[in-house]
Design an enzyme around this catalytic site. Structure first.
Site, PDB file in Angstrom:
ATOM      1  N   HIS A   1       1.829   2.208  -6.413  1.00  0.00           N
ATOM      2  CA  HIS A   1       2.805   1.714  -7.378  1.00  0.00           C
ATOM      3  C   HIS A   1       2.288   1.535  -8.799  1.00  0.00           C
ATOM      4  O   HIS A   1       2.735   0.644  -9.531  1.00  0.00           O
ATOM      5  CB  HIS A   1       3.435   0.411  -6.885  1.00  0.00           C
ATOM      6  CG  HIS A   1       4.801   0.169  -7.481  1.00  0.00           C
ATOM      7  ND1 HIS A   1       5.396  -1.073  -7.544  1.00  0.00           N
ATOM      8  CD2 HIS A   1       5.674   1.037  -8.046  1.00  0.00           C
ATOM      9  CE1 HIS A   1       6.580  -0.975  -8.111  1.00  0.00           C
ATOM     10  NE2 HIS A   1       6.778   0.307  -8.418  1.00  0.00           N
TER      11      HIS A   1
ATOM     12  N   CYS B   1       4.974  -6.365  -9.542  1.00  0.00           N
ATOM     13  CA  CYS B   1       4.083  -5.435  -8.826  1.00  0.00           C
ATOM     14  C   CYS B   1       3.159  -4.567  -9.674  1.00  0.00           C
ATOM     15  O   CYS B   1       1.945  -4.729  -9.634  1.00  0.00           O
ATOM     16  CB  CYS B   1       4.905  -4.485  -7.959  1.00  0.00           C
ATOM     17  SG  CYS B   1       6.375  -5.159  -7.214  1.00  0.00           S
TER      18      CYS B   1
END
Length: 581
Positions: A132, A77
């Site tokens: 993120h 991610c």
């Protein structure tokens, strides 16, 4: 090869064969999916084995787009998101792994982002969904990185309905640039609402409000949470698959994908209703390969590729990706684009397409793919890609890879997971298996079958609490079902052993491949045969390319100016996720 899953919409008008001449500035909508498997959606005919979950809206996008068959991304991610926004490899921007909760690591505030460049050139920039790439201080949050607004969550994964991670609420509404303390709001009113729907609603709202004159076009970065774990979907979507799949977990996963597909359909309809469909370029990809490691294995399948999220085998770094050009801006609409491509390329490609200066603080690793995507050149823009590093590893087990599109070299371990998967369409599940391996365990039954998939289905029929694994003897067409799996040993090439979805393989990989691997992807897309010893010249050539990139290796560290926390901050007596430095 494959396609990644970001959904990127750009509208532009281009005239002439040389530079881009804009009649009006384009709108850009970038939709990034999370952990979507290579074989999860209906866009690809080559290699597609299952096509289990109908995705008609994504299929419609495919009909209007170019399929990017050699599209590579980082393996997990945070590195992937930072790479997309900066045009730099993880080994250069420093985010080499996912950002943990309460970490003081974030994307360097000096890095230039795609949003900052587009905003400087007149774009109205908005971020929706998953961030993120840092949240320990306001300077690393979205509205301080070039976005005029943000609705979404800072972390990596959370409950789709309660929007909590480790009991801390993480859903933020930020309505203006540099919206920090006293401006940023905890969106408690969204608790109980499904995140895919929340993000779709916000995306549609931003599209409806977009300036259609071309003076201040929209840049919408739409980063869905789906289909990242945990397994959660609205009951109305899960119910659609009650009579389709026998596996209850896969029914939920299918519901997640179906809801996501509906959301993308709503976004496309909003673009059409706003009258800007013809002036929109769409790029669609996932941040990394499907999550098939057993701890978080929810239903993604990367067939026929090896590995998944966290590994640098193809299943972790090769994605399903689409590019829809604006009408009239390409010489020939390509159905398939086979040139080597990396997510670092999108920022440079956009700048080239828009004829704007791509001035960044640090050197970019991306190259412009616009000459090829526009149909004006058949010459590949790239000669190789640095695929990066494995993440779920320690010390010397962490590997790096480089590929020239055909030959792929891995130095160090390829990472975990390193297995393969075979879909079981009648059940909506998968078996994960290892070649040349014989499992040890308690024999449940022996069944005559002809394929690994049939052996997987025989095990699936008995249920995951009864049958844990299997041994497929290809030479004798016999499947041995196991009630327990206690170990494994090397076997001949005619033996394949596997476990059902959600059970852990006792070993990963097929042999003692060592820390020096070379694969011919043209002949061995599954990365089964290590040919390093047979082609030392290719190993040497690719290793030199890797060493050149690693000269500027950089790993982000914890922020020394920030005191680390072990508990989440509190707001009105409730634990929340927010900057604490």
């Amino acid at each position: 090869m494959r396609l990644g899953i970001w959904f990127f919409a750009v509208s532009l008008v281009l005239a002439g064969c040389g530079s881009s001449i804009l009649a009006k500035k384009p709108h850009i909508v970038f939709i990034l999916l999370d952990d979507l498997g290579f074989d999860d959606i209906s866009i690809r005919k080559p290699y597609r084995a299952s096509n289990l979950i109908p995705t008609p809206n994504i299929a419609h996008l495919r009909e209007n787009s170019t399929l990017l068959t050699h599209h590579y991304v980082p393996a997990v991610c945070s590195p992937s998101r930072a790479t997309l926004l900066t045009g730099r490899y993880p080994i250069h921007h420093g985010l080499l792994d996912w950002v943990k909760p309460l970490s003081t690591i974030g994307l360097n505030a000096q890095e230039t982002t795609m949003a900052q460049i587009l905003k400087k050139n007149g774009y109205d920039t908005h971020a929706v969904g998953k961030w993120h790439i840092g949240a320990h201080k306001w300077a690393v949050t979205p509205t301080f990185r070039g976005f005029n607004s943000f609705l979404g969550f800072y972390g990596g994964g959370e409950d789709y309905f309660t929007h909590t991670q480790r009991m801390a609420y993480d859903m933020h509404r930020e309505a203006k640039p540099e919206c920090g303390k006293g401006c940023s709001q905890h969106a408690f009113d969204l608790a109980g609402k499904y995140s895919t729907t929340i993000f779709t609603n916000e995306a549609v709202r931003r599209i409806k409000e977009a300036d259609t004159t071309g003076q201040n076009p929209l840049f919408l970065y739409l980063a869905y949470q789906a289909v990242h774990h945990p397994l959660q979907a609205p009951d109305s979507y899960t119910a659609k698959f009650n009579d389709v799949f026998k596996d209850p977990n896969f029914r939920i996963y299918a519901g997640m994908v179906a809801c996501l597909d509906d959301g993308i359909g709503r976004v496309m309809r909003a673009i059409k209703e706003a009258g800007i469909w013809d002036d929109t370029v769409i790029i669609f990809t996932s941040d990394n390969g499907g999550s098939v490691e057993q701890e978080f294995e929810d239903g993604a399948r990367n067939y026929p590729l090896r590995g998944g999220k966290h590994s640098i085998f193809e299943g972790g770094v090769r994605t399903s990706a689409l590019f829809k050009p604006q009408k009239g801006t390409v010489a020939n609409h390509l159905q398939v684009y086979d040139h080597l491509m990396h997510s670092t390329d999108w920022l440079v490609t956009l700048c080239d397409m828009l004829s704007i200066e791509c001035k960044t603080t640090f050197p970019m690793d991306g190259v412009s793919q616009w000459p090829g995507l526009s149909g004006r050149s058949s010459v590949p823009a790239r000669k190789h890609v640095v695929i990066g590093n494995t993440t779920e590893c320690e010390g010397s087990s962490c590997g790096f890879a480089v590929s020239d599109g055909r030959f792929k070299y891995i130095r160090g371990a390829g990472g975990w997971p390193s297995t393969w998967s075979t879909p079981c369409p009648n059940y909506g599940t998968s078996c994960h298996f290892a070649f040349d391996t014989r499992f040890r365990g308690t024999v449940l039954a022996k069944v005559p079958v002809k394929s690994t998939r049939s052996c997987c289905e025989e095990c699936t029929k008995r249920g995951r609490k009864t049958c844990l694994g299997y041994i497929m003897d290809m030479n004798n067409a016999q499947c041995t079902l196991l009630a327990s799996v206690t170990g494994a040993e090397r076997a001949g090439a005619d033996i394949v052993s596997g476990v059902l979805h959600h059970h852990k393989l006792p070993i990963y990989g097929t042999s003692a491949e060592g820390h020096n691997m070379l694969f011919d992807l043209d002949d061995d897309i599954r990365e089964r045969h290590n040919i390093a010893s047979e082609h030392p010249a290719h190993v040497d050539r690719l290793q030199k390319l890797m060493d050149e990139s690693l000269k500027d290796y950089h790993e982000a560290k914890e922020d020394p100016s920030c005191t680390a926390r072990t508990t989440a901050p509190r707001f009105n007596g409730r634990e929340v996720v927010e900057p604490f430095c």
